[in-house]
Design a protein around this motif. Structure first.
Motif, PDB file in Angstrom:
ATOM      1  N   SER A   1     -10.486  -8.942  15.327  1.00 42.23           N
ATOM      2  CA  SER A   1      -9.855 -10.028  14.691  1.00 42.23           C
ATOM      3  C   SER A   1      -8.845  -9.460  13.544  1.00 42.23           C
ATOM      4  O   SER A   1      -8.937  -8.263  13.326  1.00 42.23           O
ATOM      5  CB  SER A   1     -10.776 -11.381  13.938  1.00 42.23           C
ATOM      6  N   LEU A   2      -8.009 -10.406  12.990  1.00 39.69           N
ATOM      7  CA  LEU A   2      -7.091  -9.806  11.662  1.00 39.69           C
ATOM      8  C   LEU A   2      -7.550 -10.340  10.649  1.00 39.69           C
ATOM      9  O   LEU A   2      -7.922 -11.706  10.433  1.00 39.69           O
ATOM     10  CB  LEU A   2      -5.937 -10.276  12.248  1.00 39.69           C
ATOM     11  N   SER A   3      -7.312  -9.478   9.517  1.00 37.09           N
ATOM     12  CA  SER A   3      -7.462 -10.000   7.987  1.00 37.09           C
ATOM     13  C   SER A   3      -6.107 -10.790   7.804  1.00 37.09           C
ATOM     14  O   SER A   3      -5.197 -10.517   8.403  1.00 37.09           O
ATOM     15  CB  SER A   3      -7.926  -9.057   7.264  1.00 37.09           C
ATOM     16  N   ALA A   4      -6.080 -11.531   6.484  1.00 41.39           N
ATOM     17  CA  ALA A   4      -5.134 -11.998   6.022  1.00 41.39           C
ATOM     18  C   ALA A   4      -3.802 -11.089   6.135  1.00 41.39           C
ATOM     19  O   ALA A   4      -2.599 -11.445   6.213  1.00 41.39           O
ATOM     20  CB  ALA A   4      -5.102 -12.852   4.920  1.00 41.39           C
ATOM     21  N   ASP A   5      -3.859  -9.786   5.577  1.00 45.58           N
ATOM     22  CA  ASP A   5      -2.870  -9.078   5.717  1.00 45.58           C
ATOM     23  C   ASP A   5      -2.632  -8.119   6.890  1.00 45.58           C
ATOM     24  O   ASP A   5      -2.081  -6.873   6.825  1.00 45.58           O
ATOM     25  CB  ASP A   5      -3.200  -8.209   4.243  1.00 45.58           C
TER      26      ASP A   5
ATOM     27  N   ASP B   1       4.625 -12.123  10.962  1.00 41.07           N
ATOM     28  CA  ASP B   1       4.171 -13.099   9.820  1.00 41.07           C
ATOM     29  C   ASP B   1       5.609 -13.351   8.946  1.00 41.07           C
ATOM     30  O   ASP B   1       5.611 -14.375   8.709  1.00 41.07           O
ATOM     31  CB  ASP B   1       3.453 -12.270   8.710  1.00 41.07           C
ATOM     32  N   ARG B   2       6.812 -12.960   9.551  1.00 45.65           N
ATOM     33  CA  ARG B   2       8.105 -13.261   8.744  1.00 45.65           C
ATOM     34  C   ARG B   2       8.165 -14.763   9.229  1.00 45.65           C
ATOM     35  O   ARG B   2       8.126 -15.104  10.395  1.00 45.65           O
ATOM     36  CB  ARG B   2       9.118 -12.428   9.222  1.00 45.65           C
TER      37      ARG B   2
ATOM     38  N   ARG C   1       8.411 -15.722  13.168  1.00 51.72           N
ATOM     39  CA  ARG C   1       7.192 -15.905  13.572  1.00 51.72           C
ATOM     40  C   ARG C   1       7.184 -16.903  15.007  1.00 51.72           C
ATOM     41  O   ARG C   1       6.222 -16.982  15.552  1.00 51.72           O
ATOM     42  CB  ARG C   1       6.068 -16.471  12.503  1.00 51.72           C
ATOM     43  N   HIS C   2       8.374 -17.652  15.053  1.00 50.78           N
ATOM     44  CA  HIS C   2       8.440 -18.587  16.218  1.00 50.78           C
ATOM     45  C   HIS C   2       8.845 -17.843  17.378  1.00 50.78           C
ATOM     46  O   HIS C   2       8.765 -18.219  18.492  1.00 50.78           O
ATOM     47  CB  HIS C   2       9.219 -19.688  16.089  1.00 50.78           C
ATOM     48  N   ARG C   3       9.122 -16.505  17.415  1.00 52.34           N
ATOM     49  CA  ARG C   3       9.528 -15.761  18.462  1.00 52.34           C
ATOM     50  C   ARG C   3       8.930 -14.424  18.523  1.00 52.34           C
ATOM     51  O   ARG C   3       9.098 -13.739  19.616  1.00 52.34           O
ATOM     52  CB  ARG C   3      11.122 -15.419  18.118  1.00 52.34           C
ATOM     53  N   ILE C   4       7.974 -13.883  17.848  1.00 58.63           N
ATOM     54  CA  ILE C   4       7.149 -12.846  18.080  1.00 58.63           C
ATOM     55  C   ILE C   4       5.921 -13.094  17.312  1.00 58.63           C
ATOM     56  O   ILE C   4       5.467 -13.608  16.249  1.00 58.63           O
ATOM     57  CB  ILE C   4       7.631 -11.625  17.483  1.00 58.63           C
ATOM     58  N   ALA C   5       4.776 -12.703  18.398  1.00 60.17           N
ATOM     59  CA  ALA C   5       3.514 -12.958  17.836  1.00 60.17           C
ATOM     60  C   ALA C   5       2.635 -11.743  18.121  1.00 60.17           C
ATOM     61  O   ALA C   5       2.749 -11.169  19.252  1.00 60.17           O
ATOM     62  CB  ALA C   5       2.795 -14.056  18.303  1.00 60.17           C
ATOM     63  N   PHE C   6       1.516 -11.198  17.257  1.00 59.29           N
ATOM     64  CA  PHE C   6       0.359 -10.238  17.561  1.00 59.29           C
ATOM     65  C   PHE C   6      -0.663 -11.300  17.926  1.00 59.29           C
ATOM     66  O   PHE C   6      -1.231 -11.893  16.912  1.00 59.29           O
ATOM     67  CB  PHE C   6       0.324  -9.392  16.568  1.00 59.29           C
TER      68      PHE C   6
END
Ligand SMILES: *Cc1c(COP(=O)(O)O)cnc(C)c1O
Length: 876
Positions: free
Chosen positions: A164-168, A575-576, A580-585
């Motif tokens: 999972s990912l942390s907020a940062d 996250d930018r 963010r609507h075009r790239i996701a991890f």
């Protein structure tokens, strides 16, 4: 309050539904859509909740629903048909059963396949990446082809890890414990019903015990050893806690358990099931290499000497190497190996250890010897224990021959006896149901075995471009749905509130060119190459007319902080708000996410540092779904890229400056996206169809479809490795000739081979080529002029028929090195007065230009796989 332990109680099935049990525990359901559909029909909502896991579904579905279905004639009938279909699948003769007649040799009666990880299905998370998925696909295809294969590995209580990912954007790992009762596993028990216990003696009088779970992968049993049992002292219970976790001390215990315990588990299993003992042992990577030492112990116990036992083991062992990255090779401190395999006393070298009685420590140490005397190298052990070895693509074969050249000193890399079989993927697992359905329509048959034929794929020619495009659109749209759901879960998990997630339902666009990049995150795969010029990437993502969208996923090894930093870089970029609507991890890459990505991505991106990607298989899975590869020419792509089935990112692999190399390769990637990829995708005809793109999709399916199949791979292994290994084993087990003294009994041939090897190794340093003379050439040699060479050789006690003497001819470069030389055997023609043997050959000059020759002596024995096998050569 948290429960200390969790277990699963299976529901009691009504009589008319008992066939659900075998259908749920044989993992064949994982690649059989009709069986999945049946389970889904039981309760679609629960099916969804349990992520498509039949065992979990049967545990959770309401008893009343089961009663209801028991009264539903059409359901009971459907169940009956599928149960019968499974039964037929498990028993009918398949490709392998036809092999004996076709080949005239009897194929191996059993093959044991060892791997540290197996990615069979998401319900059994026993893998970290490509190696495990490959092993899973190997088993499934072996099942489809009818191979008598038994697989062995470890049962990891927590699998690899959940990400999972942390907020940062930092990777967090969690290790939820799996519950074996909730998995499609059964405990291996003896005839009296008691669990089988595998026992291994460890240093300091400790004993490691393991029970054995059996997963059924179609026809293939997969044995998984589990140390988490009360019979073990506390610390040893954790030996099988996780995959690739812990320190080296932990790792060596795991590898001893997998290798030595694995052989013992196979012996117990075949005896209980009444199956023949495997004739071939295949190590999928070197981790389980100690299996060879255990087999030597067995043979010593049966009365053979060490060298004879080694000859038997080598004949019947196949080793597959998977990494061209030196750091990727498993090495232990030699001192640690000494501790586990020595007696702890001075006589260690004589008596062997408690772990392997009778096997001398120094011989074990010699298997793993390398440049650095303080290290024990598992890949070297694999190569020394296996008469046959291979890499996993043509390029990787070549790289491996260079990488391991030191084990065959005196030979050019091209002669190092490591071949290659290019990996493949299991189509029924990885091709979307849409494609499978289309395949059935085109073949006019339920039976997809014809997919092996090139000709079957050519039938795609008649499919309307509009239909191909429709399938691609469907798959992309389904992916986008899945991406949004995962994105939402991840954002919530990272601390966002629902109110902040209003953008997600419109994030990503089912009509935008979709690029996938998902894989483990070791440095060489260069997760962040796409970020080399962030603004250039941003422009590509946000282009008005021809935008792209990117979906990225992958786990970093928990100890690899560098990998986690790369993930964080991507996450922060994604996250930018403007992007963010075009790239996701997407966190927690696993088989279920992978499948959706392969189905739906239009382009599959791969940018490793060439040649460090041994094969790579994710791009093959994408290709099977009509995805176009955009990749550095590494691994399989180096072999099968044909100019029209995708794009090659030019590599700058000669460059020493890594930064500059990344700059160049990233720039090439952006250029390709701007100039080649996006224009083709967005260039539409009057019906809105990108006809040139669709033709590439069609060509990709036709050109790569038949090649990338795991069924092709498993047939290759069978023909090129398993059959020869079984023949070699049978040959060494044979007694020698009746009058051959000590060889005239079982294993006489192995004794003969071991004896030959001993004598050859002793003689070799003293063998000498005294004189080489040439005759017959005219003053001005022409192409085709005949050259006669004569060599006088001192054989140091070997007979002339125990060696081959070769003339080696070829072009020479500036440094007088022979380039791609040809060899000509020299005939023994007599003995000189000095006692040296005389060998002669006459050959026409094969090349014009600067030509050179030399003479060399090599071992010769009918039971060797080839003249370079023993690594012995003398040059003039
Ligand atoms: C196929 C697959 C891999 C291997 O990917 P590569 O790009 O070949 O390294 C890794 N993980 C999963 C889940 C896969 O399905």
């Amino acid at each position: 309050m948290k429960a200390l332990r969790r277990f699963t109680v299976r529901a009691h099935l009504p009589d008319r539904l008992t066939a659900l049990e075998p259908l749920s525990v044989n993992l064949r359901w994982s690649w059989d859509k009709p069986t999945q559909d049946l389970f889904e029909a039981i309760d679609p909502q629960v099916w969804h909740q349990v992520d498509g896991d039949p065992v979990a579904l049967l545990g959770q579905v309401a008893p009343a629903r089961l009663e209801e279905l028991a009264g539903d004639e059409s359901f009971v009938e459907r169940l009956g048909m599928l149960a019968e279909d499974l039964d037929t699948y498990l028993t009918r003769p398949l490709w392998y059963q036809g092999l004996a007649d076709e080949q005239g040799v009897e194929p191996p009666k059993g093959i044991a396949y060892f791997s540290m990880e197996f990615g069979v299905a998401e319900v059994l998370p026993n893998y970290s990446g490509g190696l495990g998925i490959l092993a899973g696909d190997h088993l499934k295809s072996a099942s489809d082809l009818g191979l008598p294969l038994i697989a062995v590995g470890l049962y990891y209580r927590s699998g690899y890890f959940r990400q999972s990912l942390s907020a940062d954007g930092w990777q967090h790992e969690s290790y939820p414990a799996l519950d074996p009762q909730g998995l499609p596993l059964r405990l291996l028990t003896d005839k009296a019903g008691a669990p089988v216990l595998i026992k291994l003696a460890l240093p300091d009088d400790a004993q490691l015990n393991a029970q054995v779970w059996v997963a059924q992968v179609g026809r293939i049993p997969l044995l998984l050893l589990d140390s988490d049992i009360p019979e073990n002292e506390h610390e040893l219970r954790t030996v099988t806690d996780r995959l690739y976790g812990g320190d080296q001390e932990h790792r060596i215990k795991q590898e001893i358990l997998a290798g030595i315990g694995g052989v013992r588990a196979i012996r117990a299993f075949t005896e209980i099931e009444g199956l023949p003992a495997p004739e071939v042992f295949h190590m999928n990577e070197g981790h389980a290499g100690f299996l060879g030492a255990e087999r030597i112990r067995e043979l010593i116990e049966a009365g053979l000497d060490f060298d004879t036992a080694l000859a038997v083991v080598r004949a019947s062992t196949v080793f597959t190497t998977h990494t061209p990255v030196a750091a990727g090779i498993d090495r232990f401190p030699a001192e640690m190996v000494e501790r586990y395999f020595g007696t702890g006393s001075e006589e260690a070298s004589v008596g062997g250890s408690r772990l392997l009685p009778g096997v001398p420590l120094e011989r074990i140490l010699a298997f793993g010897a390398e440049d650095d005397p303080s290290k024990f190298n598992m890949a070297h052990m694999g190569l020394r224990l296996a008469q046959r070895a291979n890499g996993v693509s043509l390029l990787h074969g070549r790289v491996s021959r260079e990488m391991f050249n030191e084990l065959w000193p005196g030979f050019d890399p091209a002669e190092v006896p490591i071949g290659s079989i290019t990996n493949g993927v299991h189509a029924p697992t990885w091709a979307a149901p849409h494609w499978i359905e289309l395949g059935r329509e085109l073949l006019g048959s339920e039976d997809l075995t014809q997919l092996r034929e090139m000709e079957s794929w050519s039938r795609l020619q008649k499919v309307d471009p509009g239909h191909l495009w429709w399938i691609r659109n469907q798959l992309r749209a389904e992916l986008i749905e899945d991406v949004r759901a995962r994105l939402r879960r991840s954002c919530l998990q990272r601390g966002a509130s629902d109110a902040e997630l209003g953008w997600i339902p419109t994030a990503f666009d089912p009509n935008v060119l979709t690029i996938g990049f998902a894989r483990r995150v070791p440095t060489y795969k260069r997760l962040t190459l796409m970020l080399r010029d962030p603004e250039r990437l941003a422009n590509l993502l946000l282009d008005d007319k021809r935008p792209i969208q990117l979906i990225v996923a992958g786990k970093s090894h928990p100890a690899d902080e560098g990998g986690k930093a790369l993930i964080q870089q991507i996450v922060r970029f994604a996250d930018r708000e403007d992007l963010r609507h075009r790239i996701a991890f997407l966190p927690d890459y696993d088989m279920s996410m992978a499948r959706k990505l392969y189905y739906g991505c239009d382009v599959w991106l791969n940018n490793p540092l060439r040649p460090l990607e041994a094969c790579g298989t994710s791009g093959m899975k994408s290709a099977l779904n009509g995805g176009l590869n955009l990749s550095i020419r590494d691994g399989w792509w180096d072999e099968w890229y044909d100019g029209e089935n995708g794009w090659e990112i030019p590599t700058a692999d000669g460059l020493a400056d890594e930064n500059r190399r990344d700059d160049l390769e990233a720039a090439a990637l952006y250029d390709l996206l701007e100039r080649a990829v996006t224009p083709k995708f967005y260039d539409r005809d009057e019906h809105g169809i990108p006809t040139r793109w669709v033709e590439m999709v069609r060509h990709t399916l036709q050109s790569l479809g038949p090649k990338v199949l795991a069924s092709r791979m498993v047939r290759d292994y069978t023909q090129k490795y398993y059959l020869p290994a079984a023949s070699a084993l049978r040959a060494v087990i044979e007694p020698g000739l009746p009058d051959s003294g000590e060889y005239a009994m079982p294993f006489g041939s192995a004794r003969e081979l071991a004896d030959y090897r001993r004598r050859a190794e002793q003689a070799w340093p003293r063998i000498e080529i005294a004189d080489v003379d040439s005759y017959g050439l005219p003053d001005v040699p022409l192409l085709g002029s005949e050259l006669t060479l004569t060599a006088q050789v001192y054989l140091a006690g070997l007979r002339p028929d125990e060696v081959v003497v070769q003339a080696v001819l070829g072009r020479v470069d500036g440094g007088d090195v022979l380039v791609d030389p040809a060899t000509v055997p020299m005939i023994h023609t007599g003995t000189a007065d000095s006692g040296n043997e005389i060998f002669t050959a006459t050959t026409p000059l094969p090349f014009a230009g600067s030509v050179g020759y030399t003479v060399r002596v090599l071992p010769c024995h009918r039971l060797l796989a080839g003249p370079s096998e023993l690594g012995l050569v003398t040059l003039a």
